[in-house]
Design a protein around this motif. Structure first.
Motif, PDB file in Angstrom:
ATOM      1  N   HIS C   9     -36.162   9.701 -13.957  1.00  0.00           N
ATOM      2  CA  HIS C   9     -37.783   9.330 -14.413  1.00  0.00           C
ATOM      3  C   HIS C   9     -38.535  10.607 -14.076  1.00  0.00           C
ATOM      4  CE1 HIS C   9     -36.001   5.404 -13.109  1.00  0.00           C
ATOM      5  NE2 HIS C   9     -36.403   5.388 -14.424  1.00  0.00           N
ATOM      6  N   ASP C  12     -38.717  11.976  -9.853  1.00  0.00           N
ATOM      7  CA  ASP C  12     -37.718  11.900  -9.485  1.00  0.00           C
ATOM      8  C   ASP C  12     -36.938  13.008  -8.918  1.00  0.00           C
ATOM      9  OD1 ASP C  12     -37.381   9.096  -9.574  1.00  0.00           O
ATOM     10  OD2 ASP C  12     -35.670   9.022 -11.215  1.00  0.00           O
ATOM     11  N   LEU C  15     -39.179  14.377  -5.937  1.00  0.00           N
ATOM     12  CA  LEU C  15     -38.880  13.862  -4.514  1.00  0.00           C
ATOM     13  C   LEU C  15     -37.607  14.232  -4.057  1.00  0.00           C
ATOM     14  CD1 LEU C  15     -40.279  10.324  -5.547  1.00  0.00           C
ATOM     15  CD2 LEU C  15     -41.117  11.834  -3.465  1.00  0.00           C
ATOM     16  N   HIS C  41     -42.552   2.862 -18.881  1.00  0.00           N
ATOM     17  CA  HIS C  41     -42.705   1.603 -18.420  1.00  0.00           C
ATOM     18  C   HIS C  41     -43.265   1.375 -16.919  1.00  0.00           C
ATOM     19  CE1 HIS C  41     -39.471  -0.071 -21.264  1.00  0.00           C
ATOM     20  NE2 HIS C  41     -40.702   0.284 -21.872  1.00  0.00           N
ATOM     21  N   GLY C  42     -43.719   2.387 -16.314  1.00  0.00           N
ATOM     22  CA  GLY C  42     -44.271   2.316 -15.179  1.00  0.00           C
ATOM     23  C   GLY C  42     -45.910   1.942 -15.376  1.00  0.00           C
ATOM     24  N   PRO C  43     -46.493   1.752 -14.416  1.00  0.00           N
ATOM     25  CA  PRO C  43     -47.992   0.971 -14.383  1.00  0.00           C
ATOM     26  C   PRO C  43     -49.016   2.152 -14.543  1.00  0.00           C
ATOM     27  CG  PRO C  43     -47.371   1.335 -12.114  1.00  0.00           C
ATOM     28  CD  PRO C  43     -46.177   1.952 -13.040  1.00  0.00           C
ATOM     29  N   ARG C  49     -46.818  10.540 -18.423  1.00  0.00           N
ATOM     30  CA  ARG C  49     -45.946  10.854 -17.348  1.00  0.00           C
ATOM     31  C   ARG C  49     -45.162  12.371 -17.958  1.00  0.00           C
ATOM     32  NH1 ARG C  49     -42.982   6.388 -14.084  1.00  0.00           N
ATOM     33  NH2 ARG C  49     -42.653   8.290 -12.930  1.00  0.00           N
ATOM     34  N   GLN C 161     -49.033   8.909 -10.948  1.00  0.00           N
ATOM     35  CA  GLN C 161     -48.396   8.510  -9.711  1.00  0.00           C
ATOM     36  C   GLN C 161     -49.153   8.504  -8.408  1.00  0.00           C
ATOM     37  OE1 GLN C 161     -45.623   6.400 -11.206  1.00  0.00           O
ATOM     38  NE2 GLN C 161     -46.657   7.282 -12.948  1.00  0.00           N
ATOM     39  N   ASN C 165     -52.563   5.853  -8.938  1.00  0.00           N
ATOM     40  CA  ASN C 165     -51.838   4.569  -8.715  1.00  0.00           C
ATOM     41  C   ASN C 165     -51.415   4.754  -7.512  1.00  0.00           C
ATOM     42  OD1 ASN C 165     -52.039   2.646 -11.204  1.00  0.00           O
ATOM     43  ND2 ASN C 165     -51.159   4.621 -12.193  1.00  0.00           N
ATOM     44  N   GLN C 166     -51.232   5.874  -6.794  1.00  0.00           N
ATOM     45  CA  GLN C 166     -50.492   5.923  -5.346  1.00  0.00           C
ATOM     46  C   GLN C 166     -49.277   5.672  -5.306  1.00  0.00           C
ATOM     47  OE1 GLN C 166     -53.854   3.648  -3.275  1.00  0.00           O
ATOM     48  NE2 GLN C 166     -53.620   5.237  -1.810  1.00  0.00           N
ATOM     49  N   MET C 167     -48.418   6.025  -6.571  1.00  0.00           N
ATOM     50  CA  MET C 167     -47.185   5.672  -6.713  1.00  0.00           C
ATOM     51  C   MET C 167     -45.977   6.556  -5.901  1.00  0.00           C
ATOM     52  SD  MET C 167     -46.897   3.193  -8.597  1.00  0.00           S
ATOM     53  CE  MET C 167     -45.266   3.117  -9.244  1.00  0.00           C
ATOM     54  N   VAL C 168     -46.585   7.693  -5.498  1.00  0.00           N
ATOM     55  CA  VAL C 168     -45.926   8.251  -4.651  1.00  0.00           C
ATOM     56  C   VAL C 168     -46.700   8.826  -3.352  1.00  0.00           C
ATOM     57  CG1 VAL C 168     -44.904  10.755  -4.070  1.00  0.00           C
ATOM     58  CG2 VAL C 168     -44.540   9.715  -6.213  1.00  0.00           C
ATOM     59  N   ASP C 169     -45.881   8.467  -1.995  1.00  0.00           N
ATOM     60  CA  ASP C 169     -46.661   8.441  -0.789  1.00  0.00           C
ATOM     61  C   ASP C 169     -46.419   9.864  -0.210  1.00  0.00           C
ATOM     62  OD1 ASP C 169     -47.400   8.325   1.722  1.00  0.00           O
ATOM     63  OD2 ASP C 169     -46.530   6.216   2.041  1.00  0.00           O
ATOM     64  N   ASP C 171     -47.452  11.386   2.406  1.00  0.00           N
ATOM     65  CA  ASP C 171     -47.409  11.237   3.831  1.00  0.00           C
ATOM     66  C   ASP C 171     -45.913  10.784   3.991  1.00  0.00           C
ATOM     67  OD1 ASP C 171     -48.171  11.187   6.761  1.00  0.00           O
ATOM     68  OD2 ASP C 171     -47.608   9.001   6.415  1.00  0.00           O
ATOM     69  N   ALA C 172     -45.325   9.899   3.369  1.00  0.00           N
ATOM     70  CA  ALA C 172     -43.827   9.663   3.674  1.00  0.00           C
ATOM     71  C   ALA C 172     -42.957  10.471   3.136  1.00  0.00           C
ATOM     72  CB  ALA C 172     -43.348   8.183   2.876  1.00  0.00           C
TER      73      ALA C 172
ATOM     74  N   VAL E 215     -47.696   0.254  -2.974  1.00  0.00           N
ATOM     75  CA  VAL E 215     -47.880   0.715  -4.237  1.00  0.00           C
ATOM     76  C   VAL E 215     -47.417   2.200  -4.671  1.00  0.00           C
ATOM     77  CG1 VAL E 215     -49.596  -0.910  -4.868  1.00  0.00           C
ATOM     78  CG2 VAL E 215     -50.136   1.243  -3.994  1.00  0.00           C
ATOM     79  N   SER E 216     -46.609   2.142  -3.685  1.00  0.00           N
ATOM     80  CA  SER E 216     -45.966   3.796  -3.765  1.00  0.00           C
ATOM     81  C   SER E 216     -44.514   3.706  -3.493  1.00  0.00           C
ATOM     82  CB  SER E 216     -46.686   4.651  -2.804  1.00  0.00           C
ATOM     83  OG  SER E 216     -46.484   4.573  -1.460  1.00  0.00           O
ATOM     84  N   GLY E 217     -44.035   5.025  -3.288  1.00  0.00           N
ATOM     85  CA  GLY E 217     -42.640   5.318  -3.061  1.00  0.00           C
ATOM     86  C   GLY E 217     -41.537   4.314  -3.281  1.00  0.00           C
ATOM     87  N   PRO E 222     -41.306   2.357 -11.153  1.00  0.00           N
ATOM     88  CA  PRO E 222     -41.477   1.190 -11.347  1.00  0.00           C
ATOM     89  C   PRO E 222     -40.833   0.090 -12.436  1.00  0.00           C
ATOM     90  CG  PRO E 222     -43.371   2.328 -12.007  1.00  0.00           C
ATOM     91  CD  PRO E 222     -42.303   3.179 -11.733  1.00  0.00           C
TER      92      PRO E 222
END
Lengths: 226, 226, 226, 226, 226, 226
Positions: C9, C12, C15, C41-43, C49, C161, C165-169, C171-172, E215-217, E222
């Motif tokens: 996707h 990917d 990351l 199909h994501g939010p 994307r 993302q 939508n904060q789909m990727v963090d 900080d993590a 909502v992430s990571g 999703p």
């Protein structure tokens, strides 16, 4: 075939591969037992685990060798390897049974790694489970066939463990044989891990290592057992 | 790069990673060999494995260090770790080759674990196979490229093993290089397991641990080698 | 070197190996991205994307290829293999990055196994982790070096993302780079599993498979990608 | 529950499972610490790691036991097993924390295998990671919950390591807790490998081994720790 | 806690984790069963496995959900994931039981991987064994305690399998419980593999993922179940 | 014994276990081959791989069965399982050879898992390696003995692969036999992974599953192949 089974303490071999040894005897194979310690630090008081092991060996029809190490102090290094090498030489073993090296008991670990070193030219090494095995994942099974009663009989010879102190739980032994048989699609079985197991399909026996390999490669570090 | 290869006995390093060491030399890397024992318990009679190893090291263009341990009694604990630490310090190695710890030979196991302890701050540790490796599952390969003949030449320096006692089977060495090459989609290769291998894509070398990490975390139990 | 990174996707690849790809670009390697689905199909609602992935690819300095599969339905069989084969051919890749096959997301698994099949002649295949990796056990690391900020920048291109939508963090992501660096004895790193990784010590590039091997053995079942 | 945590050196236990121990205390469990050596060979000069460990234990609300072994020479055999057996008996522990046995530090390995042997009748054994862990693959996690600050406080008690010599990197500890939490789908977590972990769903506690099993089977080789 | 157990066919869940489910009920947890197929291709003739499953569910005190897939054709991809996601949502499950993915039965594999995908945010996923498990290596155990008779009762509800066609061997089930108990140092147990199991030591429940992580990571891809 | 060897394409079986099959024939065992596809998508042009496989089967003295699937599209689910079940029934096989399931070729994986499902009651399943095997870790070996020339002869029957297109590299086959023999301490060998291998020490054959087990437990999900 000529068989050697190595155990750290009296009764280890019977628990791990007693039925397999009886199956070997039934087909005419010679069987040797090497017990590395006398198990003298167990709770059996004055009773002799040595004489019990002798009785068990005679029930199995096996020659008995003693390693002579102190219970709880089986050496994994040169001293241990040398004793197993001697037993392999004395029995001419081409099948070797021993403990799995992943075991929380230090004597079991030492017995396993010493046997793997001593058996570096042997094509069939099967490693049995004990109650202290860790992550035991068997792939080779021996059909216990008619020999489960004989295994239990040999275990009962360890009177100080079975009758007096209930050190061996014969009921759990039977349940284990049933479960391992279930996994192998057999009635009852003993279960083994292996690093190498050569399945002999010929009538002439295994080919053995190449002549030049015998004195090379695998032995290139010949000091293994000295 | 600065390279250190650790082996338990004379000829272990040549068998395990001789072609890789020649490839390092060809690109200008310095190479040190640390041989932990003199291999004095092998069947070579009076012949000196020590002088053979010296010749092999010169064929490889490598500096030779001796661990001074007794053949068959390499210690995995503090004494072994200290010797490897000294060699890492002396060579400044940022690439370390050693045995795989899963090996039925006790000296090989000890060499491996002592090196893993001593190399706890090194980002590239590659572990080679031997004839006594157990369950060796390589994922990193070094292209033997033009260096297979050189590897065989270095092995032939071990006269007592190759010529007199056929302790090393050069034919098997070549077959192994072919098979490992096949697995790596190369012509010939040497094969390695690794716990950590940092692939350096920069021209500036690896970043190394964080300054504060260097004196922390990984060394928080600093007694490793003492 | 010529590099291909395959992801299921959009985002990917960034990351999993964004810093490694930047390190490749910094040394002059060409980099291709193959993104197998549009992630439709994501939010993220109406936001594209696809265009975000195009921006991220340009930040990485990479050529972008699309697999054209439906989000959630990446095929692991012939159709998937054929698309990856085409991208390997188009890029001439001799280094391939992809998902680890042990991942709870079906698209990630399919991308991984299709790439392993398509890359059957490639000597360097590195498999990156995702949040849905299972039992990920890395042994090869790439020094993130100076490229962590660039990786984060490429991730921020995935606006739908990261920002909306904060789909990727992020900080993590930074914490992970720090932890993997710690494991590799580096400052920051990306971590990989591998089935085979040929470390190239020569200046002439890898030897490649034997000429006759190229049309044999590995390809003996040439229908792999059809 | 009654908890015992075994570590090779001062600060090992706090680093590996400090938050879990605080969570045990918060629910009213008793906690014992067994530290096998005084860590006297570290670079802390004259400062006493012993008194630091005492302060850390009091922060954790734990009883402190000392193994009395020399730093760098923890025995994995009978002597080590006996000390851990004594601590299990003294604390009545039914939960045991220790090192993972796959660790490049010999003291960590010895602590792990001695504890596995001594804890052969314990149903819950959790093995924590250290910076020198090898191939650590956790499957059991403990929610660090509110206890990460307490863990860091206990670590700061190791003044000679944290403040004076920066031997412990508190920043890396926090990143690790975040990464392990991410893997466990929690905010912060500590991560563990296990050979066996009995999850107690009852209010009555675990059933324990069968009465006859207690003196059989698992103890059939009762010399483990003697 | 809220529990969901996923099985491919009627009786899979009872065989794999029936005693654990009863233990959950005994402590007041809610339990849902998701059975993915009606098992209509077995040899039970006209008898309804569906109604048997309904009876078994009521013995377990569990809510029953049907996946509606064809026996032998459980999909591992989107369709399967969506059904398990719905059940997780409907039950609010924070503990999920399912098959191990290493199983020679394709429906079991599909059920396992679909559940791992659907449960990507769940901190406790336990995977049970079946007669067709491959290399099952459990590390987490649940004390069967008082619940073995209840498990056998639930199995007997599968009349067409147990009484009429002897499809389920209750004797083997009991032997297995005994053997797994032996391994866990308990009287009887059920055994599980796990990818992640968060042990909750608090009285307040698990912390759950970070709000932004939610909502992430982990959800950055999703499309998992769609 | 009665033997069935399953391969995805013409020549897979000969490459993987040709010598073992000849050894079976030499001791009087019957041998069946099940080849799942015609290999029609290879580069052999018009030449018929089907007739080549027929010649190879006759060299092996084996009965040949065709699975009839399309090259590149072997199904792992019900359709594949049913075909292998039919072949097991037709041959009465109590020894089954097949691919290892860890293989980058999708047809090989499908053949392996379909055979594991179909062979769920067989006590001896050996899995052979191919050039596309991943992480192949053999533990069971068959002595190639006198049968390596016969294996090469059977491979040469695949004219379109060996002579015309050099699709099979006979030199690599011989090197592999030598290397695997070296690992097994034999002259030449073929190497296998196994999930379960029952070693038959009796003259009466394996005991088979318990009568009630035969229609229970392992078959409790009897829809495996339908």
């Amino acid at each position: 075939m000529k068989v050697l089974a190595v155990g750290a303490h009296p009764d280890d071999v019977e628990l791990g591969c007693g039925a397999a040894l009886l199956a070997h005897r039934a087909r005419g194979d010679s069987v040797g037992l090497l017990v590395l310690t006398g198990g003298e630090h167990g709770p059996q008081g004055q009773s002799s685990r040595v004489s019990e092991q002798e009785i068990a060996a005679s029930i199995l029809g096996a020659d008995l060798f003693w390693g002579g190490f102190e219970d709880g102090a089986v050496p994994e290094g040169r001293a241990g390897v040398a004793v197993v090498e001697d037993a392999i030489r004395a029995t001419g073993a081409d099948v070797v049974y021993t403990h799995s090296p992943r075991d929380s008991h230090q004597d079991h670990r030492s017995a396993a790694v010493a046997t793997l070193a001593a058996g570096r030219l042997v094509s069939r090494i099967l490693m049995y489970e004990t109650p202290s095995s860790l992550g035991f994942a068997p792939t080779v099974f021996v059909d216990a066939g008619e020999h489960l009663p004989g295994k239990l009989k040999a275990l009962r010879a360890h009177v100080s463990q079975v009758l007096k102190n209930q050190m061996v739980d014969l009921d759990a032994v039977a349940a284990q044989a049933r479960f391992r048989g279930f996994q192998a699609r057999l009635r009852h079985a003993e279960a083994f891990e292996t690093e190498r197991f050569a399945w002999d399909l010929s009538s002439a026996g295994l080919s053995g290592p190449r002549v030049d390999q015998h004195v090379s490669g695998i032995e290139y570090a010949p000091s293994a057992g000295r």
